[in-house]
Design a protein around this motif. Structure first.
Motif, PDB file in Angstrom:
ATOM      1  N   GLY A 280       0.827  -1.208   0.000  1.00 30.72           N
ATOM      2  CA  GLY A 280       0.000   0.000   0.000  1.00 30.72           C
ATOM      3  C   GLY A 280       0.858   1.254   0.000  1.00 30.72           C
ATOM      4  N   TRP A 281       1.944   1.231   0.785  1.00 34.43           N
ATOM      5  CA  TRP A 281       2.886   2.364   0.790  1.00 34.43           C
ATOM      6  C   TRP A 281       3.641   2.458  -0.536  1.00 34.43           C
ATOM      7  CZ3 TRP A 281       2.634   5.943   4.468  1.00 34.43           C
ATOM      8  CH2 TRP A 281       2.109   5.599   5.717  1.00 34.43           C
ATOM      9  N   LEU A 282       4.071   1.296  -1.062  1.00 34.96           N
ATOM     10  CA  LEU A 282       4.827   1.299  -2.317  1.00 34.96           C
ATOM     11  C   LEU A 282       3.991   1.841  -3.477  1.00 34.96           C
ATOM     12  CD1 LEU A 282       6.658  -2.168  -2.092  1.00 34.96           C
ATOM     13  CD2 LEU A 282       7.690   0.103  -1.853  1.00 34.96           C
ATOM     14  N   LYS A 283       2.677   1.601  -3.443  1.00 34.65           N
ATOM     15  CA  LYS A 283       1.820   2.068  -4.528  1.00 34.65           C
ATOM     16  C   LYS A 283       1.769   3.593  -4.614  1.00 34.65           C
ATOM     17  CE  LYS A 283      -0.382   0.117  -7.039  1.00 34.65           C
ATOM     18  NZ  LYS A 283       0.008  -0.225  -8.439  1.00 34.65           N
ATOM     19  N   ILE A 284       2.120   4.274  -3.517  1.00 36.99           N
ATOM     20  CA  ILE A 284       2.177   5.739  -3.555  1.00 36.99           C
ATOM     21  C   ILE A 284       3.201   6.196  -4.594  1.00 36.99           C
ATOM     22  CG2 ILE A 284       2.767   7.808  -2.222  1.00 36.99           C
ATOM     23  CD1 ILE A 284       1.701   6.391   0.261  1.00 36.99           C
ATOM     24  N   LEU A 285       4.257   5.388  -4.775  1.00 42.97           N
ATOM     25  CA  LEU A 285       5.338   5.753  -5.696  1.00 42.97           C
ATOM     26  C   LEU A 285       4.926   5.678  -7.162  1.00 42.97           C
ATOM     27  CD1 LEU A 285       8.294   3.828  -3.981  1.00 42.97           C
ATOM     28  CD2 LEU A 285       7.693   6.248  -3.741  1.00 42.97           C
ATOM     29  N   ASP A 286       3.825   4.993  -7.443  1.00 47.19           N
ATOM     30  CA  ASP A 286       3.422   4.821  -8.850  1.00 47.19           C
ATOM     31  C   ASP A 286       3.215   6.158  -9.559  1.00 47.19           C
ATOM     32  OD1 ASP A 286       3.446   2.171  -8.192  1.00 47.19           O
ATOM     33  OD2 ASP A 286       1.443   1.725  -8.967  1.00 47.19           O
ATOM     34  N   VAL A 287       2.616   7.116  -8.857  1.00 46.55           N
ATOM     35  CA  VAL A 287       2.330   8.404  -9.507  1.00 46.55           C
ATOM     36  C   VAL A 287       3.613   9.164  -9.853  1.00 46.55           C
ATOM     37  CG1 VAL A 287       1.240  10.664  -9.209  1.00 46.55           C
ATOM     38  CG2 VAL A 287       0.004   8.593  -8.543  1.00 46.55           C
ATOM     39  N   PRO A 288       4.522   9.396  -8.886  1.00 49.20           N
ATOM     40  CA  PRO A 288       5.739  10.125  -9.263  1.00 49.20           C
ATOM     41  C   PRO A 288       6.666   9.354 -10.197  1.00 49.20           C
ATOM     42  CG  PRO A 288       5.861   9.409  -6.971  1.00 49.20           C
ATOM     43  CD  PRO A 288       4.469   9.155  -7.432  1.00 49.20           C
ATOM     44  N   LEU A 289       6.697   8.023 -10.105  1.00 52.73           N
ATOM     45  CA  LEU A 289       7.641   7.251 -10.917  1.00 52.73           C
ATOM     46  C   LEU A 289       7.135   6.960 -12.318  1.00 52.73           C
ATOM     47  CD1 LEU A 289       9.140   4.576  -8.476  1.00 52.73           C
ATOM     48  CD2 LEU A 289      10.271   6.591  -9.428  1.00 52.73           C
ATOM     49  N   SER A 516      -4.030   4.989   5.848  1.00 49.51           N
ATOM     50  CA  SER A 516      -5.324   5.571   5.477  1.00 49.51           C
ATOM     51  C   SER A 516      -5.298   7.092   5.598  1.00 49.51           C
ATOM     52  CB  SER A 516      -6.436   4.990   6.360  1.00 49.51           C
ATOM     53  OG  SER A 516      -6.523   3.588   6.220  1.00 49.51           O
ATOM     54  N   LEU A 517      -4.669   7.600   6.668  1.00 52.23           N
ATOM     55  CA  LEU A 517      -4.571   9.046   6.860  1.00 52.23           C
ATOM     56  C   LEU A 517      -3.729   9.693   5.757  1.00 52.23           C
ATOM     57  CD1 LEU A 517      -4.082   9.211  10.744  1.00 52.23           C
ATOM     58  CD2 LEU A 517      -6.138   9.850   9.440  1.00 52.23           C
ATOM     59  N   VAL A 518      -2.636   9.037   5.381  1.00 56.27           N
ATOM     60  CA  VAL A 518      -1.785   9.563   4.309  1.00 56.27           C
ATOM     61  C   VAL A 518      -2.556   9.597   2.995  1.00 56.27           C
ATOM     62  CG1 VAL A 518       0.255   9.074   2.889  1.00 56.27           C
ATOM     63  CG2 VAL A 518       0.403   8.882   5.378  1.00 56.27           C
ATOM     64  N   MET A 519      -3.313   8.539   2.714  1.00 58.50           N
ATOM     65  CA  MET A 519      -4.086   8.491   1.471  1.00 58.50           C
ATOM     66  C   MET A 519      -5.162   9.578   1.444  1.00 58.50           C
ATOM     67  SD  MET A 519      -2.905   6.397  -0.638  1.00 58.50           S
ATOM     68  CE  MET A 519      -1.929   4.917  -0.853  1.00 58.50           C
ATOM     69  N   ILE A 520      -5.835   9.785   2.560  1.00 56.75           N
ATOM     70  CA  ILE A 520      -6.844  10.846   2.631  1.00 56.75           C
ATOM     71  C   ILE A 520      -6.188  12.209   2.381  1.00 56.75           C
ATOM     72  CG2 ILE A 520      -8.412  12.080   4.189  1.00 56.75           C
ATOM     73  CD1 ILE A 520      -8.967   9.329   5.518  1.00 56.75           C
ATOM     74  N   ALA A 521      -5.001  12.405   2.960  1.00 54.65           N
ATOM     75  CA  ALA A 521      -4.277  13.662   2.763  1.00 54.65           C
ATOM     76  C   ALA A 521      -3.911  13.856   1.290  1.00 54.65           C
ATOM     77  CB  ALA A 521      -3.011  13.670   3.622  1.00 54.65           C
ATOM     78  N   LEU A 522      -3.485  12.791   0.622  1.00 52.05           N
ATOM     79  CA  LEU A 522      -3.138  12.889  -0.795  1.00 52.05           C
ATOM     80  C   LEU A 522      -4.359  13.278  -1.633  1.00 52.05           C
ATOM     81  CD1 LEU A 522      -0.756   9.805  -1.232  1.00 52.05           C
ATOM     82  CD2 LEU A 522      -0.130  12.218  -1.377  1.00 52.05           C
ATOM     83  N   TYR A 523      -5.514  12.728  -1.295  1.00 50.64           N
ATOM     84  CA  TYR A 523      -6.723  13.060  -2.045  1.00 50.64           C
ATOM     85  C   TYR A 523      -7.157  14.501  -1.780  1.00 50.64           C
ATOM     86  CZ  TYR A 523      -7.805   8.697  -4.387  1.00 50.64           C
ATOM     87  OH  TYR A 523      -7.780   7.634  -5.242  1.00 50.64           O
ATOM     88  N   VAL A 524      -6.855  15.016  -0.592  1.00 46.44           N
ATOM     89  CA  VAL A 524      -7.159  16.422  -0.301  1.00 46.44           C
ATOM     90  C   VAL A 524      -6.205  17.336  -1.067  1.00 46.44           C
ATOM     91  CG1 VAL A 524      -7.153  18.191   1.501  1.00 46.44           C
ATOM     92  CG2 VAL A 524      -8.167  15.946   1.963  1.00 46.44           C
ATOM     93  N   ILE A 525      -4.906  16.975  -1.054  1.00 46.51           N
ATOM     94  CA  ILE A 525      -3.889  17.800  -1.713  1.00 46.51           C
ATOM     95  C   ILE A 525      -4.104  17.849  -3.224  1.00 46.51           C
ATOM     96  CG2 ILE A 525      -1.418  17.963  -2.253  1.00 46.51           C
ATOM     97  CD1 ILE A 525      -0.925  16.708   0.556  1.00 46.51           C
TER      98      ILE A 525
END
Length: 529
Positions: A280-289, A516-525
């Motif tokens: 779940g954390w690694l998938k965050i990298l998909d967008v920038p990479l 979950s909190l990090v993902m919510i923050a990303l959707y807000v940003i």
């Protein structure tokens, strides 16, 4: 802009040929020179020994590949980061895998998901799932990867798609015959790290050339930085993503053998749940990479006519000669590895789960090998035809083609696994009819949408909404069959219940809350731009 092939120099082609020859030689050494351990020792060597780190990396490695690099850059070029939903929205379904499906899979002590469903519903369901798996391998893992490989070879050598695809199949078969596939398997970790490193380098060099992140942001439409687009957006309206992606998400993350097998090999449930959290954390990298290179390409080369060339345009324009060749050959080798592995899986599933199990249980090893080779040959021919059919789809870029095809595969499996795991009374008849009739309905709708009455000409709902509608229809069908099939209802409480002692501990809960909190923050940003 000139064709990509015009930017390649002799040293690039020399690197490509040299790398391929080294892989073939290495594969020959592994296959015919080096002493091999017996298959019995190695087949299940990883069974129940994987920790969270290995699980997360294995799942991400399975999910990330050359197809994703090329397709993600393409959609980044045309629509911005909205496709990041396919990576970031996924955390909900990875969480579902961790807390709902994994405890039941591990508790049932199974090696495969068809085996689990066989325990749940019986051999008839297991047999149907074997055929469903063949269809899934043929379309999602083989033909789509072959299509991406054909797109790449077509760009590099300026060949028609049919020649590019045939070349990829011949290369894959040649590598397998020479032992090169084993060499690629041995070097796969290195190749994946290299691809990820290349994407990072592409982003850094591209952003620098574009004048920095601020300039990239200012040079693109505001919608490029929104994860949720208006309901009337033609590419990815927010309602289509909200309702449609979960169908694909449940299928891909919770029921696809290739993705779930790392969890099945976990040391224990906690390690499996931590491993799921890690991806779940690694998938965050998909967008920038993977998506950001396409956005940067839009800034640097706005006149690019074919978005599917975004990734290779960045490679050929920003990297020096020689390094271009190395990146290209690593992409080709990794694609060949995936195609070869898919052919092998297709052959294995048909030979062992269909031919041997149902038709000739006492088949000799010679007969098994013969059938396996015939299935591989037939798989090659069929995959070429499917790939050429995929190439005839009009009005969609590479990423959209991938997602639409997967969207029409997902509904039957998502319904059967959700009902099978969450509702004890679901009957074998409901599962079997959903898998058979549901597959005909789902894939039939996909054929109508993509080829017979193409969306480019006829007015259709978004393909993600179609996936959702099919899911709802199949869910209603499964429910109605179950409540009318009183004789078929059985209580599978022992198989499906979760041992109270196996529920997520504090560490697992804390990490999932944090993610979950990090993902919510990303959707807000990444909204409101």
């Amino acid at each position: 802009m000139s064709k990509i092939s015009s930017f390649l120099e002799p040293i690039d082609y020399a690197v490509v040929i040299g790398y391929l020859l080294i892989l073939i030689a290495f594969g020959y050494y592994i296959s015919f020179v080096k002493n091999k351990k017996s298959e019995d020792e190695s087949i299940f060597l990883a069974g129940n020994t994987l920790g969270w780190l290995s699980i997360g990396l294995n799942m991400w490695g399975t999910n990330v590949g050359p197809s994703m690099l090329i397709a993600s850059a393409s959609v980044g070029f045309t629509t911005g980061i909205v496709a990041g939903n396919f990576a970031w929205y996924a955390f909900i379904f990875i969480l579902l895998l961790a807390v709902v499906f994994s405890p039941r899979y591990l508790g049932a002590k199974v090696l495969t998901l068809p085996e689990f469903m066989g325990k749940r519903f019986g051999d008839s369901t297991r047999n149907i799932l074997a055929w469903y798996t063949l269809i899934t391998i043929l379309i999602s893992w083989l033909s789509l990867t072959l299509f991406a490989g054909g797109v790449l070879v077509k760009q590099l050598l300026d060949l028609p798609m049919y020649l590019s695809v045939i070349m990829m199949v011949i290369l894959s078969g040649f590598f397998a015959a020479a032992g090169g596939l084993k060499a690629i398997a041995y070097t796969n970790v290195f190749q994946m790290l290299l691809l990820i490193g290349v994407s990072l380098l592409l982003v850094v060099m591209g952003v620098n050339k574009a004048g920095g992140l601020e300039h990239v942001y200012q040079s693109t439409p505001g919608s490029y930085w929104n994860l949720l687009l208006p309901a009337d957006d033609k590419n990815y309206p927010w309602l289509a993503i909200l309702l449609g992606y979960p169908i694909m998400g449940v299928w891909f993350w919770c029921t696809d053998q290739s993705m779930v097998q790392s969890i099945l090999g976990a040391k224990n449930l906690k390690q499996g749940q931590l491993g799921a959290n890690f991806i779940g954390w690694l998938k965050i990298l998909d967008v920038p990479l993977f998506i950001l290179p396409g956005i940067v390409c839009f800034v640097l080369f706005p006149n690019l006519k074919n978005p599917d060339e975004a990734y290779m345009t960045m490679v050929t324009q920003l990297f020096p000669a020689g390094l271009r060749g190395l990146i290209i050959v690593v992409l080709i080798a990794a694609l060949i590895s995936t195609i070869g592995s898919a052919l092998n899986s297709l052959s294995t599933v048909f030979t062992m789960d269909v031919y041997v199990k149902n038709h000739k249980p006492n088949a000799t090893n010679k007969e098994i090998v013969k059938i396996g080779r015939l299935v591989t040959l037939f798989g090659c021919i069929l995959s070429i035809l499917i790939t050429l059919a995929i190439d005839s789809i009009k009005g969609l870029n590479l990423f959209d083609i991938f997602q639409s095809v997967l969207g029409f595969i997902a509904p039957p499996m998502s319904v059967v696994f959700l009902f099978g795991v969450l509702w004890n009374k679901t009957t074998t008849k409901a599962a079997n009819l959903t898998l058979t009739l549901g597959t005909i309905i789902s894939l039939g709708t996909g054929v109508l949408y993509l080829w017979v009455f193409p969306n480019q000409v006829y007015e259709w709902p978004h393909f993600l909404l179609l996936s959702f509608y099919i899911f709802v229809a199949l869910a209603v069908m499964a429910y109605l069959i179950t409540i009318t099939d009183k004789a078929g209802q059985k209580d599978n409480q022992e198989l499906l219940k979760i041992n109270p002692a196996a529920k997520p501990d504090k560490q697992v809960k804390m990490l999932w809350v944090l993610l979950s909190l990090v993902m919510i923050a990303l959707y807000v940003i990444f909204n409101g731009h």
